[in-house]
Write a protein that holds these residues in place. Structure first.
Motif, PDB file in Angstrom:
ATOM      1  N   SER A  41      22.950  50.177  10.724  1.00  0.00           N
ATOM      2  CA  SER A  41      21.564  50.316  11.142  1.00  0.00           C
ATOM      3  C   SER A  41      20.632  50.518   9.964  1.00  0.00           C
ATOM      4  O   SER A  41      21.033  51.057   8.934  1.00  0.00           O
ATOM      5  CB  SER A  41      21.440  51.522  12.064  1.00  0.00           C
ATOM      6  N   HIS A  42      19.393  50.104  10.152  1.00  0.00           N
ATOM      7  CA  HIS A  42      18.351  50.375   9.159  1.00  0.00           C
ATOM      8  C   HIS A  42      17.443  51.467   9.731  1.00  0.00           C
ATOM      9  O   HIS A  42      17.064  51.398  10.901  1.00  0.00           O
ATOM     10  CB  HIS A  42      17.558  49.093   8.882  1.00  0.00           C
ATOM     11  N   PRO A  43      17.059  52.455   8.901  1.00  0.00           N
ATOM     12  CA  PRO A  43      16.228  53.559   9.417  1.00  0.00           C
ATOM     13  C   PRO A  43      14.953  53.072  10.104  1.00  0.00           C
ATOM     14  O   PRO A  43      14.530  53.668  11.105  1.00  0.00           O
ATOM     15  CB  PRO A  43      15.894  54.371   8.162  1.00  0.00           C
TER      16      PRO A  43
ATOM     17  N   GLY B 100      22.715  38.346   9.817  1.00  0.00           N
ATOM     18  CA  GLY B 100      21.620  38.030   8.905  1.00  0.00           C
ATOM     19  C   GLY B 100      20.650  39.179   8.750  1.00  0.00           C
ATOM     20  O   GLY B 100      20.740  40.200   9.449  1.00  0.00           O
ATOM     21  N   CYS B 101      19.730  39.021   7.803  1.00  0.00           N
ATOM     22  CA  CYS B 101      18.830  40.129   7.524  1.00  0.00           C
ATOM     23  C   CYS B 101      17.509  39.610   6.959  1.00  0.00           C
ATOM     24  O   CYS B 101      17.500  38.735   6.099  1.00  0.00           O
ATOM     25  CB  CYS B 101      19.491  41.061   6.514  1.00  0.00           C
ATOM     26  N   ASP B 102      16.419  40.158   7.489  1.00  0.00           N
ATOM     27  CA  ASP B 102      15.083  39.787   6.993  1.00  0.00           C
ATOM     28  C   ASP B 102      14.461  40.919   6.175  1.00  0.00           C
ATOM     29  O   ASP B 102      13.262  40.913   5.915  1.00  0.00           O
ATOM     30  CB  ASP B 102      14.130  39.495   8.171  1.00  0.00           C
ATOM     31  N   LYS B 103      15.248  41.923   5.812  1.00  0.00           N
ATOM     32  CA  LYS B 103      14.654  43.102   5.175  1.00  0.00           C
ATOM     33  C   LYS B 103      14.430  42.915   3.666  1.00  0.00           C
ATOM     34  O   LYS B 103      13.564  43.540   3.096  1.00  0.00           O
ATOM     35  CB  LYS B 103      15.552  44.334   5.400  1.00  0.00           C
ATOM     36  N   PHE B 104      15.249  42.150   3.019  1.00  0.00           N
ATOM     37  CA  PHE B 104      15.099  41.868   1.584  1.00  0.00           C
ATOM     38  C   PHE B 104      14.978  43.130   0.731  1.00  0.00           C
ATOM     39  O   PHE B 104      14.005  43.296  -0.021  1.00  0.00           O
ATOM     40  CB  PHE B 104      13.911  40.914   1.339  1.00  0.00           C
ATOM     41  N   CYS B 105      15.923  44.011   0.841  1.00  0.00           N
ATOM     42  CA  CYS B 105      15.993  45.134  -0.100  1.00  0.00           C
ATOM     43  C   CYS B 105      16.184  44.515  -1.493  1.00  0.00           C
ATOM     44  O   CYS B 105      16.916  43.519  -1.633  1.00  0.00           O
ATOM     45  CB  CYS B 105      17.170  46.043   0.234  1.00  0.00           C
ATOM     46  N   ALA B 106      15.551  45.127  -2.491  1.00  0.00           N
ATOM     47  CA  ALA B 106      15.453  44.465  -3.801  1.00  0.00           C
ATOM     48  C   ALA B 106      16.810  44.255  -4.482  1.00  0.00           C
ATOM     49  O   ALA B 106      16.929  43.428  -5.376  1.00  0.00           O
ATOM     50  CB  ALA B 106      14.545  45.286  -4.701  1.00  0.00           C
ATOM     51  N   PHE B 107      17.826  45.012  -4.057  1.00  0.00           N
ATOM     52  CA  PHE B 107      19.137  44.952  -4.734  1.00  0.00           C
ATOM     53  C   PHE B 107      20.136  44.041  -4.024  1.00  0.00           C
ATOM     54  O   PHE B 107      21.209  43.781  -4.532  1.00  0.00           O
ATOM     55  CB  PHE B 107      19.752  46.366  -4.802  1.00  0.00           C
ATOM     56  N   CYS B 108      19.789  43.542  -2.842  1.00  0.00           N
ATOM     57  CA  CYS B 108      20.829  43.061  -1.926  1.00  0.00           C
ATOM     58  C   CYS B 108      20.871  41.543  -1.751  1.00  0.00           C
ATOM     59  O   CYS B 108      19.835  40.893  -1.605  1.00  0.00           O
ATOM     60  CB  CYS B 108      20.618  43.735  -0.576  1.00  0.00           C
ATOM     61  N   VAL B 109      22.081  40.986  -1.730  1.00  0.00           N
ATOM     62  CA  VAL B 109      22.261  39.531  -1.590  1.00  0.00           C
ATOM     63  C   VAL B 109      22.350  39.070  -0.130  1.00  0.00           C
ATOM     64  O   VAL B 109      22.288  37.866   0.134  1.00  0.00           O
ATOM     65  CB  VAL B 109      23.557  39.028  -2.284  1.00  0.00           C
ATOM     66  N   VAL B 110      22.499  40.022   0.785  1.00  0.00           N
ATOM     67  CA  VAL B 110      22.784  39.629   2.176  1.00  0.00           C
ATOM     68  C   VAL B 110      21.762  38.636   2.757  1.00  0.00           C
ATOM     69  O   VAL B 110      22.156  37.634   3.366  1.00  0.00           O
ATOM     70  CB  VAL B 110      22.954  40.876   3.075  1.00  0.00           C
ATOM     71  N   PRO B 111      20.446  38.854   2.561  1.00  0.00           N
ATOM     72  CA  PRO B 111      19.504  37.886   3.139  1.00  0.00           C
ATOM     73  C   PRO B 111      19.716  36.467   2.609  1.00  0.00           C
ATOM     74  O   PRO B 111      19.376  35.493   3.281  1.00  0.00           O
ATOM     75  CB  PRO B 111      18.132  38.416   2.724  1.00  0.00           C
ATOM     76  N   TYR B 112      20.296  36.350   1.411  1.00  0.00           N
ATOM     77  CA  TYR B 112      20.518  35.023   0.835  1.00  0.00           C
ATOM     78  C   TYR B 112      21.860  34.432   1.269  1.00  0.00           C
ATOM     79  O   TYR B 112      21.993  33.220   1.377  1.00  0.00           O
ATOM     80  CB  TYR B 112      20.458  35.091  -0.704  1.00  0.00           C
TER      81      TYR B 112
ATOM     82  N   VAL C  63      20.683  55.292   3.595  1.00  0.00           N
ATOM     83  CA  VAL C  63      19.355  55.630   3.051  1.00  0.00           C
ATOM     84  C   VAL C  63      19.227  55.110   1.624  1.00  0.00           C
ATOM     85  O   VAL C  63      18.144  54.870   1.149  1.00  0.00           O
ATOM     86  CB  VAL C  63      19.068  57.148   3.168  1.00  0.00           C
ATOM     87  N   GLN C  64      20.336  54.981   0.926  1.00  0.00           N
ATOM     88  CA  GLN C  64      20.438  54.439  -0.446  1.00  0.00           C
ATOM     89  C   GLN C  64      19.964  55.411  -1.526  1.00  0.00           C
ATOM     90  O   GLN C  64      20.598  55.543  -2.561  1.00  0.00           O
ATOM     91  CB  GLN C  64      19.690  53.102  -0.608  1.00  0.00           C
ATOM     92  N   ALA C  65      18.806  56.076  -1.319  1.00  0.00           N
ATOM     93  CA  ALA C  65      18.270  56.954  -2.370  1.00  0.00           C
ATOM     94  C   ALA C  65      17.352  57.995  -1.736  1.00  0.00           C
ATOM     95  O   ALA C  65      16.904  57.814  -0.602  1.00  0.00           O
ATOM     96  CB  ALA C  65      17.492  56.130  -3.384  1.00  0.00           C
TER      97      ALA C  65
ATOM     98  N   GLY D  70      26.390  44.167  13.241  1.00  0.00           N
ATOM     99  CA  GLY D  70      25.282  43.359  12.728  1.00  0.00           C
ATOM    100  C   GLY D  70      24.925  43.874  11.354  1.00  0.00           C
ATOM    101  O   GLY D  70      25.072  45.068  11.094  1.00  0.00           O
ATOM    102  N   GLN D  71      24.458  42.980  10.481  1.00  0.00           N
ATOM    103  CA  GLN D  71      24.008  43.435   9.160  1.00  0.00           C
ATOM    104  C   GLN D  71      22.871  44.432   9.349  1.00  0.00           C
ATOM    105  O   GLN D  71      22.645  45.311   8.542  1.00  0.00           O
ATOM    106  CB  GLN D  71      23.464  42.243   8.365  1.00  0.00           C
ATOM    107  N   ASN D  72      22.150  44.205  10.426  1.00  0.00           N
ATOM    108  CA  ASN D  72      20.979  44.999  10.750  1.00  0.00           C
ATOM    109  C   ASN D  72      20.996  45.206  12.239  1.00  0.00           C
ATOM    110  O   ASN D  72      20.087  44.781  12.947  1.00  0.00           O
ATOM    111  CB  ASN D  72      19.764  44.133  10.408  1.00  0.00           C
ATOM    112  N   VAL D  73      22.033  45.846  12.724  1.00  0.00           N
ATOM    113  CA  VAL D  73      22.355  45.767  14.157  1.00  0.00           C
ATOM    114  C   VAL D  73      21.231  46.310  15.035  1.00  0.00           C
ATOM    115  O   VAL D  73      20.990  45.816  16.129  1.00  0.00           O
ATOM    116  CB  VAL D  73      23.715  46.453  14.448  1.00  0.00           C
TER     117      VAL D  73
ATOM    118  N   ASN E  16      12.390  48.451  -1.976  1.00  0.00           N
ATOM    119  CA  ASN E  16      11.788  47.805  -0.799  1.00  0.00           C
ATOM    120  C   ASN E  16      12.460  48.271   0.504  1.00  0.00           C
ATOM    121  O   ASN E  16      12.696  47.470   1.411  1.00  0.00           O
ATOM    122  CB  ASN E  16      11.876  46.272  -0.920  1.00  0.00           C
ATOM    123  N   ARG E  17      12.764  49.569   0.562  1.00  0.00           N
ATOM    124  CA  ARG E  17      13.378  50.076   1.799  1.00  0.00           C
ATOM    125  C   ARG E  17      12.328  50.337   2.882  1.00  0.00           C
ATOM    126  O   ARG E  17      12.636  50.507   4.041  1.00  0.00           O
ATOM    127  CB  ARG E  17      14.174  51.369   1.515  1.00  0.00           C
ATOM    128  N   ARG E  18      11.085  50.482   2.480  1.00  0.00           N
ATOM    129  CA  ARG E  18       9.949  50.589   3.409  1.00  0.00           C
ATOM    130  C   ARG E  18       9.921  51.876   4.246  1.00  0.00           C
ATOM    131  O   ARG E  18       9.452  51.885   5.375  1.00  0.00           O
ATOM    132  CB  ARG E  18       9.861  49.345   4.300  1.00  0.00           C
TER     133      ARG E  18
END
Ligand code: SAM
Ligand code: SF4
Length: 453
Positions: free
Chosen positions: A244-246, A161-173, A271-273, A205-208, A283-285
């Motif tokens: 991993s998320h940065p 699961g993931c609580d990051k909610f990147c604007a493009f991504c369906v994973v949190p849903y 990093v995506q961009a 992990g989606q966000n290990v 919303n990568r923060r």
């Protein structure tokens, strides 16, 4: 009598892990795996919803399965239960039932531990079964204990699961909120895997690196602490983690790359961009400079660390100069490997609402090909830099050619060499003769054969 189970897996490594667990759950019910869908008594599509293309494949493969079931029924060879699992099931369960009414079961990634109950319901003729709730009880508590991957190199899910909610991504849903397994369960599963012959474990992990499981003495354990604990296990030779998320690359985790010798010097850190404006819109923060600083720190601790990343081109509103920022970031970081995608609007995500800013398909394609040319160049240069050098290789399987074995280097490169098959399972030293675009070719270092236990 054994029944045949066919599982087709799309998408990420978490789906690969989940498919293996489904096979484990169904095994006591008499199902054994087949790679031939036409003979299957049960066929499961474990689907991916991350991009439109991945998602569409579900319906085309379902059509093929429907025809195979028909042929099986017509030739009096019995029936076939058709099930859809994974993230498309989670996101579009009702739609699947409507568009493909012949599907017997649809269940999301948090429900597959209920497979025996669902099968019992189906055999009672209960009609179509849809299980897409996020159950309160943890799925992992209901998986069979013998649920272990028997591969030399195997996955172990530690977080989901993931609580990051990147604007493009369906994973949190589709996968839901972050959940971390307790360390005792993970250690126990790792021990079972090692006993069954696993030499290399990749923690999934989606966000290990956001892992925060119940640890010893009622304290919460971090991923770094889990890694230190796993590194103590006898017989485990290699450890990796992904994805991993940065934002979660703590000092403690960066230092583990210096201190834990079985932690392999390879990190997938998307990093995506490269443009700060796009990173914010995503919303990568974090900014591009912050990402570069994390890489610098990691390389300070582990100078030979090889990096891999994920990139999205053509996010809504991406200007040419902003795309150029991504190219510059790639030039600065230098990747050993990478995955890159054209932005794909996903229903329900914030970015999909930015309709007026969508980038034309041909612009996305052109940017993607420039980006991939640069990444391919870097990957080739990375692989060529190994020519004449020695690398340790976990010999995993036989290759297509006579006498050929395939293994992996610490840096995730596939390595091809000539060697008798009895050496599979050993870590051997290989002298690299040629670095190619996607692999290395080498030969066993003679003195490494004896010591390669
Ligand atoms: N959790 C990881 C992360 O934070 O990067 C990876 C999640 S996702 C399964 C894998 C990759 O798919 C992402 O890193 C991203 O590059 C890509 N991706 C996700 N949504 C996308 C979309 N809507 N369009 C194109 N690529 C997408
Ligand atoms: Fe998706 Fe972002 Fe979560 Fe990765 S961190 S799974 S890209 S929302």
């Amino acid at each position: 009598m054994t029944k045949k189970l066919y599982i087709s897996t799309y998408g990420c490594q978490m789906n690969v892990y989940d498919s293996a667990r489904m096979a484990d759950i169904l095994s006591p019910l008499g199902y054994s795996l087949t790679d031939q869908p036409k003979n299957a008594d049960m066929a499961i599509l474990n689907t991916c919803h991350i991009r439109e293309k991945a998602s569409e494949k579900t319906f085309s493969e379902l059509g093929r399965l429907r025809n195979m079931r028909k042929a099986k029924q017509e030739s009096d060879k019995g029936d076939m239960i058709i099930a859809v699992a994974g993230c498309v099931a989670q996101a579009e369960g009702k739609e699947i039932m409507k568009r493909a009414s012949y599907v017997d079961m649809v269940f999301g990634p948090q429900s597959y531990h209920k497979l025996p109950e669902m099968l019992a319901e189906a055999s009672r003729g209960a009609g179509h079964i849809l299980e897409t709730d996020f159950p309160v009880e943890a799925k992992f508590d209901h998986l069979p204990n013998e649920a272990i991957d028997k591969n030399l190199s195997a996955f172990l899910t530690v977080q989901e699961g993931c609580d990051k909610f990147c604007a493009f991504c369906v994973v949190p849903y589709t996968r839901g909120a972050e959940f971390s397994r307790p360390t005792t369960d993970i250690i126990a599963e790792a021990k079972r895997m090692i006993t069954a012959g696993t030499k290399e474990i990749t923690l999934l992990g989606q966000n290990v690196n956001a892992y925060h499981g119940d640890g010893k003495n009622g304290k919460t354990a971090t991923l770094a602490q889990l890694i230190y604990e796993l590194a103590e296990l006898d017989g485990l030779q290699r450890l990796r983690y992904t994805t991993s998320h940065p934002l979660e690359m703590t000092d403690e985790l960066c230092q583990a790359h210096r201190d834990v010798d079985i932690l392999m010097p390879y990190l997938h850190l998307p990093v995506q961009a490269g443009s700060d404006r796009i990173l914010e819109a995503m919303n990568r923060r974090h900014t591009g400079a912050e990402y570069r600083r994390i890489i610098e720190k990691l390389r300070g601790y582990r100078p030979d660390l090889a990096l891999s990343g994920d990139f999205i081109v053509g996010f809504p509103g991406e200007a040419e100069s902003e795309f150029e920022d991504t190219m510059q970031l790639i030039r600065d970081v230098k990747y050993a490997q990478a995955y890159s995608f054209k932005y794909s609007p996903r229903p329900g995500t914030p970015a999909a609402a930015l309709e007026s800013q969508m980038i034309p398909e041909e612009v996305k394609s052109e940017r993607l090909s420039r980006l991939q040319a640069l990444l391919n160049e870097q990957q080739l240069a990375f692989n060529q830099s190994f020519e004449g050098k020695a690398v340790s290789v976990l010999l995993e399987r036989e290759g297509k050619r006579e006498g050929q074995l395939i293994g992996r280097s610490p840096y995730m490169q596939s390595v091809y060499l000539q060697s008798p098959p009895h050496r599979i399972g050993r870590v051997a030293t290989v002298i690299v003769e040629e670095g190619n675009a996607n692999s290395l070719r080498g030969k066993l270092k003679p003195s490494s054969v004896a010591d390669a236990a």
